[in-house]
Design a protein around this motif. Structure first.
Motif, mmCIF file in Angstrom:
data_model
loop_
_atom_site.group_PDB
_atom_site.id
_atom_site.type_symbol
_atom_site.label_atom_id
_atom_site.label_comp_id
_atom_site.label_asym_id
_atom_site.label_seq_id
_atom_site.Cartn_x
_atom_site.Cartn_y
_atom_site.Cartn_z
ATOM 1 N N THR A 194 17.344 -32.841 43.849
ATOM 2 C CA THR A 194 16.267 -31.969 44.299
ATOM 3 C C THR A 194 14.904 -32.471 43.844
ATOM 4 O OG1 THR A 194 17.751 -30.072 44.196
ATOM 5 C CG2 THR A 194 15.404 -29.596 44.275
ATOM 6 N N SER A 195 14.804 -32.865 42.570
ATOM 7 C CA SER A 195 13.515 -33.319 42.048
ATOM 8 C C SER A 195 13.107 -34.650 42.665
ATOM 9 C CB SER A 195 13.564 -33.421 40.521
ATOM 10 O OG SER A 195 14.628 -34.242 40.095
ATOM 11 N N GLU A 196 14.053 -35.545 42.882
ATOM 12 C CA GLU A 196 13.742 -36.838 43.498
ATOM 13 C C GLU A 196 13.231 -36.653 44.923
ATOM 14 O OE1 GLU A 196 17.229 -39.107 40.940
ATOM 15 O OE2 GLU A 196 17.480 -38.782 43.086
ATOM 16 N N PHE A 197 13.925 -35.820 45.697
ATOM 17 C CA PHE A 197 13.474 -35.597 47.069
ATOM 18 C C PHE A 197 12.126 -34.883 47.080
ATOM 19 C CE2 PHE A 197 13.034 -33.554 51.144
ATOM 20 C CZ PHE A 197 13.436 -34.552 52.020
ATOM 21 N N GLY A 198 11.931 -33.950 46.153
ATOM 22 C CA GLY A 198 10.662 -33.228 46.088
ATOM 23 C C GLY A 198 9.488 -34.167 45.866
ATOM 24 N N ILE A 199 9.657 -35.125 44.954
ATOM 25 C CA ILE A 199 8.584 -36.089 44.689
ATOM 26 C C ILE A 199 8.395 -37.012 45.884
ATOM 27 C CG2 ILE A 199 8.003 -38.135 43.338
ATOM 28 C CD1 ILE A 199 8.863 -36.711 40.859
ATOM 29 N N LEU A 200 9.490 -37.498 46.471
ATOM 30 C CA LEU A 200 9.372 -38.375 47.626
ATOM 31 C C LEU A 200 8.649 -37.668 48.771
ATOM 32 C CD1 LEU A 200 9.991 -41.022 49.080
ATOM 33 C CD2 LEU A 200 12.222 -40.070 49.708
ATOM 34 N N HIS A 201 9.019 -36.424 49.028
ATOM 35 C CA HIS A 201 8.378 -35.650 50.097
ATOM 36 C C HIS A 201 6.885 -35.488 49.821
ATOM 37 C CE1 HIS A 201 8.283 -31.738 52.687
ATOM 38 N NE2 HIS A 201 7.772 -32.772 53.328
ATOM 39 N N LEU A 202 6.541 -35.191 48.579
ATOM 40 C CA LEU A 202 5.131 -35.045 48.209
ATOM 41 C C LEU A 202 4.376 -36.353 48.436
ATOM 42 C CD1 LEU A 202 2.829 -33.404 46.865
ATOM 43 C CD2 LEU A 202 3.641 -34.291 44.671
ATOM 44 N N LEU A 203 4.975 -37.468 48.039
ATOM 45 C CA LEU A 203 4.311 -38.769 48.173
ATOM 46 C C LEU A 203 4.109 -39.155 49.638
ATOM 47 C CD1 LEU A 203 6.178 -40.730 45.358
ATOM 48 C CD2 LEU A 203 3.747 -40.145 45.365
ATOM 49 N N VAL A 204 5.143 -38.979 50.474
ATOM 50 C CA VAL A 204 5.005 -39.397 51.869
ATOM 51 C C VAL A 204 4.056 -38.487 52.635
ATOM 52 C CG1 VAL A 204 7.285 -40.477 51.893
ATOM 53 C CG2 VAL A 204 7.050 -38.113 52.705
ATOM 54 N N ARG A 205 3.871 -37.254 52.170
ATOM 55 C CA ARG A 205 2.891 -36.370 52.804
ATOM 56 C C ARG A 205 1.461 -36.781 52.472
ATOM 57 N NH1 ARG A 205 5.806 -32.041 50.457
ATOM 58 N NH2 ARG A 205 3.911 -31.332 49.391
ATOM 59 N N ASN A 206 1.326 -37.572 51.408
ATOM 60 C CA ASN A 206 -0.015 -37.957 50.951
ATOM 61 C C ASN A 206 -0.109 -39.465 50.758
ATOM 62 O OD1 ASN A 206 -1.304 -35.140 50.177
ATOM 63 N ND2 ASN A 206 0.800 -35.122 49.411
ATOM 64 N N PRO A 207 0.121 -40.247 51.833
ATOM 65 C CA PRO A 207 0.117 -41.705 51.675
ATOM 66 C C PRO A 207 -1.259 -42.243 51.289
ATOM 67 C CG PRO A 207 0.110 -41.118 53.999
ATOM 68 C CD PRO A 207 0.329 -39.841 53.237
ATOM 69 N N PHE A 208 -1.243 -43.245 50.430
ATOM 70 C CA PHE A 208 -2.455 -43.923 49.966
ATOM 71 C C PHE A 208 -3.421 -42.970 49.252
ATOM 72 C CE2 PHE A 208 -0.751 -46.463 53.429
ATOM 73 C CZ PHE A 208 -0.646 -47.700 52.806
ATOM 74 N N VAL A 209 -2.856 -41.908 48.677
ATOM 75 C CA VAL A 209 -3.616 -40.981 47.842
ATOM 76 C C VAL A 209 -3.009 -41.015 46.448
ATOM 77 C CG1 VAL A 209 -4.245 -38.569 47.432
ATOM 78 C CG2 VAL A 209 -4.198 -39.472 49.775
ATOM 79 N N THR A 210 -3.832 -41.203 45.431
ATOM 80 C CA THR A 210 -3.325 -41.198 44.060
ATOM 81 C C THR A 210 -3.006 -39.770 43.636
ATOM 82 O OG1 THR A 210 -4.628 -43.149 43.467
ATOM 83 C CG2 THR A 210 -3.841 -41.760 41.659
ATOM 84 N N LEU A 211 -1.761 -39.546 43.247
ATOM 85 C CA LEU A 211 -1.325 -38.226 42.784
ATOM 86 C C LEU A 211 -1.112 -38.299 41.281
ATOM 87 C CD1 LEU A 211 1.257 -37.353 45.585
ATOM 88 C CD2 LEU A 211 -1.136 -36.676 45.431
ATOM 89 N N ASP A 212 -1.858 -37.476 40.541
ATOM 90 C CA ASP A 212 -1.694 -37.519 39.088
ATOM 91 C C ASP A 212 -0.431 -36.780 38.686
ATOM 92 O OD1 ASP A 212 -2.255 -34.736 38.861
ATOM 93 O OD2 ASP A 212 -4.390 -35.122 38.673
ATOM 94 N N ARG A 213 -0.048 -36.945 37.442
ATOM 95 C CA ARG A 213 1.220 -36.389 36.974
ATOM 96 C C ARG A 213 1.230 -34.872 36.994
ATOM 97 N NH1 ARG A 213 0.568 -41.254 34.663
ATOM 98 N NH2 ARG A 213 2.410 -42.592 34.370
ATOM 99 N N ASP A 214 0.084 -34.239 36.771
ATOM 100 C CA ASP A 214 0.032 -32.782 36.819
ATOM 101 C C ASP A 214 0.358 -32.273 38.219
ATOM 102 O OD1 ASP A 214 -0.618 -32.576 34.155
ATOM 103 O OD2 ASP A 214 -2.779 -32.472 34.497
ATOM 104 N N LYS A 215 -0.178 -32.961 39.231
ATOM 105 C CA LYS A 215 0.115 -32.573 40.618
ATOM 106 C C LYS A 215 1.603 -32.726 40.907
ATOM 107 C CE LYS A 215 -0.572 -31.958 45.124
ATOM 108 N NZ LYS A 215 -0.886 -30.633 45.683
ATOM 109 N N ILE A 216 2.172 -33.820 40.432
ATOM 110 C CA ILE A 216 3.586 -34.065 40.686
ATOM 111 C C ILE A 216 4.455 -33.092 39.895
ATOM 112 C CG2 ILE A 216 5.442 -35.767 40.533
ATOM 113 C CD1 ILE A 216 3.306 -37.946 40.923
ATOM 114 N N LEU A 217 4.077 -32.802 38.656
ATOM 115 C CA LEU A 217 4.824 -31.825 37.867
ATOM 116 C C LEU A 217 4.853 -30.475 38.555
ATOM 117 C CD1 LEU A 217 3.670 -32.549 34.190
ATOM 118 C CD2 LEU A 217 5.988 -32.663 35.057
#
Length: 234
Positions: free
Chosen positions: A158-181
């Motif tokens: 669940t956590s792996e897919f959640g992060i992957l989904h977040l990343l692909v929704r925001n390509p070429f955007v730096t996501l800090d750890r707080d956003k990912i957490l």
């Protein structure tokens, strides 16, 4: 449709309490105080989620989780009486979706169960489905909760897919750890960013993505991560 939950814990008093409490939320409970028996009957019982104690005499929860991950990607919530940060890190490294230290409020466990299950549910009929994200070899389909690499489905937690989904929704955007957490709702992070690093490391391994020469996930040193996959035609 009722959700079937498998509890694996050698604490018989806790099992009795959880069976009574969780049944009030319409969960169907299969409880085992012997992890070997639970693993033997896993396919037969077909749980939708596992609640797994770490400290057990025959096989500890870490080993049980490793064995489950060899054949299943269903959510696993780990429990530990020690409540140490290192236990949480190890749990995430081997593929657990969440971690709850003992003692805990049963209502908190229910909230975590519901959060994990909700993220696995398909979109209700009539609702707009999230788009499919295509990056050449990698395809992410949020509506099916799946990701495939070279046509092979990835076994993501669940956590792996959640992060992957977040990343692909925001390509070429730096996501800090707080956003990912924040994306890892329900995981008791205690503000330690290594949680993100551990999960991203697992995700990279499954994507066969070399962090030194990444095709998908780039580390932005001192900040977080960026998805750099080249978008194909959806």
């Amino acid at each position: 449709m009722q959700t079937k939950i498998m509890i694996i814990d050698d604490d018989l008093k806790l099992i009795k309490m959880l069976k009574k409490y969780l049944s009030e939320y319409s969960f169907i409970i299969d409880a085992f105080d012997d992890p070997e028996e639970a693993l033997e009957k896993f396919d037969e019982r077909s749980p939708a989620l596992v609640i797994l104690d770490i400290m057990m005499p025959k096989i500890n929860g870490f080993e049980v989780c490793k064995r489950i991950r060899k054949f299943s990607d269903i959510p696993v919530i780990m429990l530990s009486a020690r409540g140490e940060v290192e236990d949480r890190i190890v749990g995430l490294e081997i593929g657990a979706d969440d971690y709850l230290p003992k003692p805990f409020e049963p209502r908190e466990l229910v909230a975590r169960i519901q959060a994990v299950i909700k993220r696995r549910e398909p979109m209700p009929a009539g609702e707009r489905k999230p788009p499919q994200y295509s990056f050449g070899r990698l395809i992410v389909e949020p509506s099916k909760y799946t990701a495939t690499l070279d046509g092979v489905r990835l076994d993501l937690t669940t956590s792996e897919f959640g992060i992957l989904h977040l990343l692909v929704r925001n390509p070429f955007v730096t996501l800090d750890r707080d956003k990912i957490l924040n994306e890892l709702k329900g995981i008791d992070c205690d503000a330690f960013n290594r949680t993100v690093d551990v999960t991203v490391s697992r995700l990279r391994n499954k994507l066969k993505d070399d962090p030194k020469e990444p095709l998908f996930i780039k580390t932005v040193w001192g900040t977080g991560y960026m998805f750099i996959g080249e978008r194909g035609n959806d």
